[in-house]
Enzyme design. Structure first.
Site, PDB file in Angstrom:
ATOM      1  CE  LYS A  80      14.507  42.468  49.796  1.00 55.31           C
ATOM      2  NZ  LYS A  80      13.277  42.911  49.072  1.00 55.31           N
ATOM      3  CG  ASP A 112      15.987  47.835  47.744  1.00 56.57           C
ATOM      4  OD1 ASP A 112      16.648  48.273  46.776  1.00 56.57           O
ATOM      5  OD2 ASP A 112      15.704  48.538  48.719  1.00 56.57           O
TER       6      ASP A 112
END
Length: 227
Positions: free
Chosen positions: A148, A167
């Site tokens: 991420k 996310d």
């Protein structure tokens, strides 16, 4: 077979949620274009500024993005991001979680990105031509970053056309859209790539580029376009 798969994908999409996404995109398109333009221009900034963008993404895990950027800005203003030790830096990280570990990670990042006693993150990343290979290198070499965060770094430096920043905001919306069946409790590397590919398919379906789509989904949750 491919056509059938695409039809099945389109049928599964929550049409009401999709219309809402399209409406948001149309409403904030100027803001999104401005943000994307800023990301592209970031790659032309100084080595120190590019380093700050990477450092920002080390601070973001389990912390608010605004707090992470505020901490980076303060460290730059006090000339500590580039020269301070972990003990000095940690005093300015009270607004992010896991400040002690993150202070150490910033020092390790500085060492990693230094060549010939000069910060050269752009030069180092430029040696890897492919965006996906850049991400693999970041994941392997930069402590404190998962997929991420590695994706976040690359998007903020203008390489976000084909990658996803998965996310909780993005995952929640992909689930609501029926792009994914459920929100995984933990995301393995394999699972990350699987969800990213599904988001890529949705990007093609709704005709919103991946880097723009990320901002639309973030805006839907947070009410603003931010780094």
């Amino acid at each position: 077979m491919k056509q059938t798969t695409e039809n099945d994908f389109e049928k599964s999409i929550n049409k009401e949620k999709n219309e809402k996404i399209l409406k948001i995109y149309k409403t904030i398109k100027p803001e999104i274009k401005k943000a994307i333009k800023g990301y592209k221009e970031a790659w032309n900034k100084s080595e120190k500024e590019i380093f700050a963008e990477i450092a920002f993404c080390i601070l973001t895990p389990q912390s608010k993005a605004k707090n992470a950027w505020s901490a980076i800005t303060t460290l730059v203003e006090n000339n500590l991001l580039y020269t301070g030790n972990a003990t000095e830096i940690v005093h300015y990280l009270n607004i992010v979680r896991f400040k002690n570990n993150k202070a150490k990670y910033l020092i390790e990042l500085r060492n990693l990105m230094t060549r010939g006693e000069k910060l050269q993150p752009k030069k180092i990343l430029s040696e890897i031509n492919d965006t996906f290979e850049k991400r693999k290198w970041i994941l392997k070499n930069i402590k404190g970053m998962g997929l991420k965060e590695a994706s976040h770094v690359l998007r903020n430096l203008g390489f976000g056309e084909n990658i996803a920043i998965l996310d909780r905001h993005i995952l929640r919306n992909l689930n609501e859209l029926n792009v994914i069946d459920s929100i995984p409790k933990t995301i393995t590397e394999k699972k990350y790539y699987e969800i990213e590919e599904k988001m890529r398919n949705y990007s093609k379906f709704c005709k919103i580029n991946m880097d723009e789509l990320d901002l639309v989904l973030w805006y839907k949750e947070a009410g603003e376009v931010f780094k």
